[in-house]
Write a protein that holds these residues in place. Structure first.
Motif, PDB file in Angstrom:
ATOM      1  N   VAL A 232       0.837  -1.203   0.000  1.00  0.00           N
ATOM      2  CA  VAL A 232       0.000   0.000   0.000  1.00  0.00           C
ATOM      3  C   VAL A 232       0.871   1.251   0.000  1.00  0.00           C
ATOM      4  N   LEU A 233       1.939   1.245   0.771  1.00  0.00           N
ATOM      5  CA  LEU A 233       2.855   2.390   0.795  1.00  0.00           C
ATOM      6  C   LEU A 233       3.488   2.619  -0.575  1.00  0.00           C
ATOM      7  N   ALA A 234       3.896   1.549  -1.242  1.00  0.00           N
ATOM      8  CA  ALA A 234       4.499   1.679  -2.572  1.00  0.00           C
ATOM      9  C   ALA A 234       3.492   2.227  -3.583  1.00  0.00           C
ATOM     10  N   LEU A 235       2.258   1.754  -3.524  1.00  0.00           N
ATOM     11  CA  LEU A 235       1.241   2.268  -4.442  1.00  0.00           C
ATOM     12  C   LEU A 235       0.950   3.746  -4.193  1.00  0.00           C
ATOM     13  N   GLN A 236       0.888   4.134  -2.943  1.00  0.00           N
ATOM     14  CA  GLN A 236       0.644   5.544  -2.637  1.00  0.00           C
ATOM     15  C   GLN A 236       1.816   6.405  -3.092  1.00  0.00           C
ATOM     16  N   LEU A 237       3.033   5.916  -2.902  1.00  0.00           N
ATOM     17  CA  LEU A 237       4.203   6.677  -3.328  1.00  0.00           C
ATOM     18  C   LEU A 237       4.232   6.830  -4.842  1.00  0.00           C
ATOM     19  N   SER A 238       3.904   5.767  -5.567  1.00  0.00           N
ATOM     20  CA  SER A 238       3.897   5.864  -7.027  1.00  0.00           C
ATOM     21  C   SER A 238       2.809   6.824  -7.497  1.00  0.00           C
ATOM     22  N   THR A 239       1.672   6.846  -6.814  1.00  0.00           N
ATOM     23  CA  THR A 239       0.604   7.779  -7.177  1.00  0.00           C
ATOM     24  C   THR A 239       1.048   9.217  -6.948  1.00  0.00           C
TER      25      THR A 239
ATOM     26  N   LEU B 131       3.422  10.216  -9.704  1.00  0.00           N
ATOM     27  CA  LEU B 131       2.718  10.484 -10.959  1.00  0.00           C
ATOM     28  C   LEU B 131       2.032  11.851 -10.939  1.00  0.00           C
ATOM     29  N   VAL B 132       1.465  12.212  -9.810  1.00  0.00           N
ATOM     30  CA  VAL B 132       0.802  13.512  -9.704  1.00  0.00           C
ATOM     31  C   VAL B 132       1.833  14.633  -9.780  1.00  0.00           C
ATOM     32  N   LEU B 133       2.965  14.447  -9.121  1.00  0.00           N
ATOM     33  CA  LEU B 133       4.000  15.481  -9.142  1.00  0.00           C
ATOM     34  C   LEU B 133       4.671  15.617 -10.506  1.00  0.00           C
TER      35      LEU B 133
END
Length: 94
Positions: free
Chosen positions: A48-55, A58-60
């Motif tokens: 979950v942490l990795a998915l949030q970091l990748s999101t 992507l936004v940045l």
């Protein structure tokens, strides 16, 4: 507004509220957790942490530029116009 009491009638006692049966039991509540379950939970949290970091990354990164428009059939404008006896549009002419 109170209801009048009839003569010779005794007032009915109010019923006391009762808890549901599962709240009245006195059994001790114990839960067994195995170490394997905790390791699976740890891996899930890392995922979950990795998915949030990748999101967030992507936004940045900002918007992605639009892809170049491909011509149908892979022809260049000059080839397409030559086959149909049409003038070739030029970017230098208005």
């Amino acid at each position: 507004m109170a209801h009048p009491q009839h003569p010779g009638r005794t007032p009915r006692p109010m019923a006391q509220p009762q808890l549901p049966a599962f709240c009245r039991t006195r059994r001790p509540i114990t839960t067994t957790v195995r170490l394997g379950d905790l390791r699976q939970l740890q891996w899930l949290l890392w995922l979950v942490l990795a998915l949030q970091l990748s999101t967030v990354l992507l936004v940045l990164a900002g918007p992605v530029p639009a892809p170049l428009a491909a011509t149908p059939g892979g022809f260049t404008p000059a080839e397409f116009a030559a086959r149909h006896d049409a003038p070739v549009p030029s970017s230098s002419q208005p």
